[in-house]
Design a protein around this motif. Structure first.
Motif, PDB file in Angstrom:
ATOM      1  N   PRO A  41       0.824  -1.215   0.000  1.00  0.00           N
ATOM      2  CA  PRO A  41       0.000   0.000   0.000  1.00  0.00           C
ATOM      3  C   PRO A  41       0.862   1.270   0.000  1.00  0.00           C
ATOM      4  O   PRO A  41       2.045   1.231   0.302  1.00  0.00           O
ATOM      5  N   ALA A  42       0.224   2.377  -0.328  1.00  0.00           N
ATOM      6  CA  ALA A  42       0.934   3.653  -0.418  1.00  0.00           C
ATOM      7  C   ALA A  42       0.721   4.535   0.801  1.00  0.00           C
ATOM      8  O   ALA A  42       1.275   5.615   0.885  1.00  0.00           O
ATOM      9  N   ASP A  43      -0.060   4.093   1.764  1.00  0.00           N
ATOM     10  CA  ASP A  43      -0.480   4.986   2.844  1.00  0.00           C
ATOM     11  C   ASP A  43       0.205   4.738   4.179  1.00  0.00           C
ATOM     12  O   ASP A  43      -0.378   4.949   5.223  1.00  0.00           O
ATOM     13  N   LEU A  66      11.021   2.565   8.487  1.00  0.00           N
ATOM     14  CA  LEU A  66      11.357   2.318   7.097  1.00  0.00           C
ATOM     15  C   LEU A  66      12.679   1.575   7.198  1.00  0.00           C
ATOM     16  O   LEU A  66      13.692   2.148   7.604  1.00  0.00           O
ATOM     17  N   LEU A  67      12.665   0.286   6.919  1.00  0.00           N
ATOM     18  CA  LEU A  67      13.881  -0.525   6.997  1.00  0.00           C
ATOM     19  C   LEU A  67      14.552  -0.521   5.634  1.00  0.00           C
ATOM     20  O   LEU A  67      13.911  -0.824   4.629  1.00  0.00           O
ATOM     21  N   LEU A  68      15.822  -0.183   5.615  1.00  0.00           N
ATOM     22  CA  LEU A  68      16.605  -0.155   4.384  1.00  0.00           C
ATOM     23  C   LEU A  68      17.569  -1.323   4.370  1.00  0.00           C
ATOM     24  O   LEU A  68      18.258  -1.581   5.359  1.00  0.00           O
ATOM     25  N   THR A  69      17.627  -2.029   3.236  1.00  0.00           N
ATOM     26  CA  THR A  69      18.512  -3.183   3.103  1.00  0.00           C
ATOM     27  C   THR A  69      18.936  -3.358   1.645  1.00  0.00           C
ATOM     28  O   THR A  69      18.218  -2.940   0.736  1.00  0.00           O
ATOM     29  N   ALA A  70      20.082  -3.985   1.463  1.00  0.00           N
ATOM     30  CA  ALA A  70      20.529  -4.389   0.126  1.00  0.00           C
ATOM     31  C   ALA A  70      20.298  -5.885  -0.069  1.00  0.00           C
ATOM     32  O   ALA A  70      20.645  -6.442  -1.103  1.00  0.00           O
ATOM     33  N   GLY A  71      19.722  -6.541   0.928  1.00  0.00           N
ATOM     34  CA  GLY A  71      19.383  -7.949   0.805  1.00  0.00           C
ATOM     35  C   GLY A  71      20.570  -8.887   0.818  1.00  0.00           C
ATOM     36  O   GLY A  71      20.524  -9.961   0.229  1.00  0.00           O
ATOM     37  N   VAL A  72      21.626  -8.519   1.519  1.00  0.00           N
ATOM     38  CA  VAL A  72      22.838  -9.337   1.562  1.00  0.00           C
ATOM     39  C   VAL A  72      22.528 -10.758   2.033  1.00  0.00           C
ATOM     40  O   VAL A  72      23.005 -11.729   1.455  1.00  0.00           O
ATOM     41  N   LEU A  73      21.693 -10.900   3.070  1.00  0.00           N
ATOM     42  CA  LEU A  73      21.386 -12.220   3.630  1.00  0.00           C
ATOM     43  C   LEU A  73      19.959 -12.670   3.321  1.00  0.00           C
ATOM     44  O   LEU A  73      19.450 -13.576   3.974  1.00  0.00           O
ATOM     45  N   SER A  90       7.016  -0.249   9.022  1.00  0.00           N
ATOM     46  CA  SER A  90       6.063   0.477   8.173  1.00  0.00           C
ATOM     47  C   SER A  90       6.315   0.259   6.691  1.00  0.00           C
ATOM     48  O   SER A  90       5.378   0.286   5.894  1.00  0.00           O
ATOM     49  N   ALA A  91       7.577   0.098   6.309  1.00  0.00           N
ATOM     50  CA  ALA A  91       7.922  -0.056   4.895  1.00  0.00           C
ATOM     51  C   ALA A  91       9.326  -0.634   4.790  1.00  0.00           C
ATOM     52  O   ALA A  91      10.112  -0.587   5.737  1.00  0.00           O
ATOM     53  N   LEU A  92       9.624  -1.157   3.619  1.00  0.00           N
ATOM     54  CA  LEU A  92      10.936  -1.726   3.319  1.00  0.00           C
ATOM     55  C   LEU A  92      11.507  -1.031   2.097  1.00  0.00           C
ATOM     56  O   LEU A  92      10.831  -0.922   1.068  1.00  0.00           O
ATOM     57  N   GLY A  93      12.731  -0.537   2.225  1.00  0.00           N
ATOM     58  CA  GLY A  93      13.441   0.034   1.091  1.00  0.00           C
ATOM     59  C   GLY A  93      14.539  -0.927   0.675  1.00  0.00           C
ATOM     60  O   GLY A  93      15.359  -1.321   1.507  1.00  0.00           O
ATOM     61  N   ALA A 110       5.951 -11.149  -1.846  1.00  0.00           N
ATOM     62  CA  ALA A 110       5.736 -11.281  -0.400  1.00  0.00           C
ATOM     63  C   ALA A 110       5.225  -9.976   0.196  1.00  0.00           C
ATOM     64  O   ALA A 110       4.319  -9.980   1.039  1.00  0.00           O
ATOM     65  N   CYS A 111       5.784  -8.862  -0.222  1.00  0.00           N
ATOM     66  CA  CYS A 111       5.335  -7.557   0.284  1.00  0.00           C
ATOM     67  C   CYS A 111       3.895  -7.273  -0.141  1.00  0.00           C
ATOM     68  O   CYS A 111       3.099  -6.772   0.656  1.00  0.00           O
ATOM     69  N   ASP A 112       3.556  -7.601  -1.377  1.00  0.00           N
ATOM     70  CA  ASP A 112       2.169  -7.423  -1.830  1.00  0.00           C
ATOM     71  C   ASP A 112       1.218  -8.291  -1.014  1.00  0.00           C
ATOM     72  O   ASP A 112       0.179  -7.827  -0.555  1.00  0.00           O
ATOM     73  N   ARG A 113       1.566  -9.545  -0.828  1.00  0.00           N
ATOM     74  CA  ARG A 113       0.708 -10.475  -0.070  1.00  0.00           C
ATOM     75  C   ARG A 113       0.505 -10.035   1.369  1.00  0.00           C
ATOM     76  O   ARG A 113      -0.584 -10.160   1.921  1.00  0.00           O
ATOM     77  N   GLN A 114       1.578  -9.531   1.975  1.00  0.00           N
ATOM     78  CA  GLN A 114       1.530  -9.219   3.406  1.00  0.00           C
ATOM     79  C   GLN A 114       1.283  -7.742   3.697  1.00  0.00           C
ATOM     80  O   GLN A 114       1.266  -7.327   4.859  1.00  0.00           O
ATOM     81  N   GLY A 115       1.071  -6.942   2.645  1.00  0.00           N
ATOM     82  CA  GLY A 115       0.699  -5.542   2.835  1.00  0.00           C
ATOM     83  C   GLY A 115       1.795  -4.631   3.348  1.00  0.00           C
ATOM     84  O   GLY A 115       1.522  -3.649   4.031  1.00  0.00           O
ATOM     85  N   LEU A 116       3.042  -4.939   3.001  1.00  0.00           N
ATOM     86  CA  LEU A 116       4.162  -4.096   3.418  1.00  0.00           C
ATOM     87  C   LEU A 116       4.642  -3.277   2.213  1.00  0.00           C
ATOM     88  O   LEU A 116       5.030  -3.848   1.192  1.00  0.00           O
ATOM     89  N   PRO A 117       4.606  -1.948   2.312  1.00  0.00           N
ATOM     90  CA  PRO A 117       5.114  -1.141   1.196  1.00  0.00           C
ATOM     91  C   PRO A 117       6.586  -1.459   0.934  1.00  0.00           C
ATOM     92  O   PRO A 117       7.383  -1.566   1.873  1.00  0.00           O
ATOM     93  N   LEU A 118       6.916  -1.617  -0.335  1.00  0.00           N
ATOM     94  CA  LEU A 118       8.278  -1.922  -0.760  1.00  0.00           C
ATOM     95  C   LEU A 118       8.744  -0.834  -1.719  1.00  0.00           C
ATOM     96  O   LEU A 118       8.079  -0.558  -2.715  1.00  0.00           O
ATOM     97  N   LEU A 119       9.887  -0.236  -1.391  1.00  0.00           N
ATOM     98  CA  LEU A 119      10.463   0.814  -2.223  1.00  0.00           C
ATOM     99  C   LEU A 119      11.726   0.308  -2.889  1.00  0.00           C
ATOM    100  O   LEU A 119      12.554  -0.340  -2.249  1.00  0.00           O
ATOM    101  N   GLU A 120      11.862   0.609  -4.152  1.00  0.00           N
ATOM    102  CA  GLU A 120      13.111   0.332  -4.850  1.00  0.00           C
ATOM    103  C   GLU A 120      14.017   1.544  -4.676  1.00  0.00           C
ATOM    104  O   GLU A 120      13.605   2.676  -4.950  1.00  0.00           O
ATOM    105  N   VAL A 121      15.228   1.295  -4.188  1.00  0.00           N
ATOM    106  CA  VAL A 121      16.224   2.344  -3.993  1.00  0.00           C
ATOM    107  C   VAL A 121      17.295   2.135  -5.047  1.00  0.00           C
ATOM    108  O   VAL A 121      17.984   1.109  -5.039  1.00  0.00           O
ATOM    109  N   GLY A 122      17.411   3.078  -5.940  1.00  0.00           N
ATOM    110  CA  GLY A 122      18.388   2.963  -7.018  1.00  0.00           C
ATOM    111  C   GLY A 122      19.816   3.085  -6.511  1.00  0.00           C
ATOM    112  O   GLY A 122      20.063   3.611  -5.415  1.00  0.00           O
TER     113      GLY A 122
END
Length: 155
Positions: A41-43, A66-73, A90-93, A110-122
């Motif tokens: 969601p966006a809200d 807002l948790l930020l990760t590069a997905g190392v693990l 609240s959200a994952l970047g 997984a984020c769509d299914r569980q309702g967690l906003p997911l941001l792509e960080v370039g």
């Protein structure tokens, strides 16, 4: 596998920062960051920013992050997202490159299914720039709130 204990819930545990929350939409509107919401969601409202490369950051979250990760693990997106949701994030970047060339499809799903906003960080956006933007938005919100209270007291 034994899971770590949940975050503290006693009266001494911090529950919210001394500033109003920041709407995720306000952060996304900062064009210089180049953030893009790709799932969930966006809200959402953000209370904190935290960076982690742990396989399970749950024990270190307070909720509202807002948790930020590069997905190392990142090995099991469903489990990872469920733990973030359980912790109240609240959200994952997700930062692309150098670890992943793109946000993993399983994480998006997984984020769509569980309702967690997911941001792509370039790759051009440092995580510290995102944290600084959130803190600035929080300072602006706090300033607006203080002005509102001052006007109300003067009236």
């Amino acid at each position: 596998m034994t899971l770590p204990p949940p975050p503290p819930t006693d009266a001494t545990a911090p529950t919210a920062p001394p500033t109003p929350p920041v709407a995720l939409s306000e952060l996304l509107a900062r064009e210089e960051l180049g953030l893009r919401r790709i799932a969930g969601p966006a809200d959402a409202e953000l209370l904190w920013v935290h960076t982690s490369e742990m396989a399970d950051p749950y024990p270190y979250l307070l909720g509202g992050e807002l948790l930020l990760t590069a997905g190392v693990l990142l090995t099991d997106p469903d489990h990872y997202v469920s733990r973030l949701v359980e912790a109240g994030a609240s959200a994952l970047g997700f930062g692309v490159r150098p670890v992943h060339e793109a946000v993993p499809r399983g994480l998006v799903e997984a984020c769509d299914r569980q309702g967690l906003p997911l941001l792509e960080v370039g790759p051009q956006t440092p995580f510290t720039a995102i944290a600084r933007a959130v803190w600035r938005l929080m300072a602006e919100a706090r300033h607006r709130e203080l002005r509102r209270v001052t006007r109300a007291q003067q009236a």
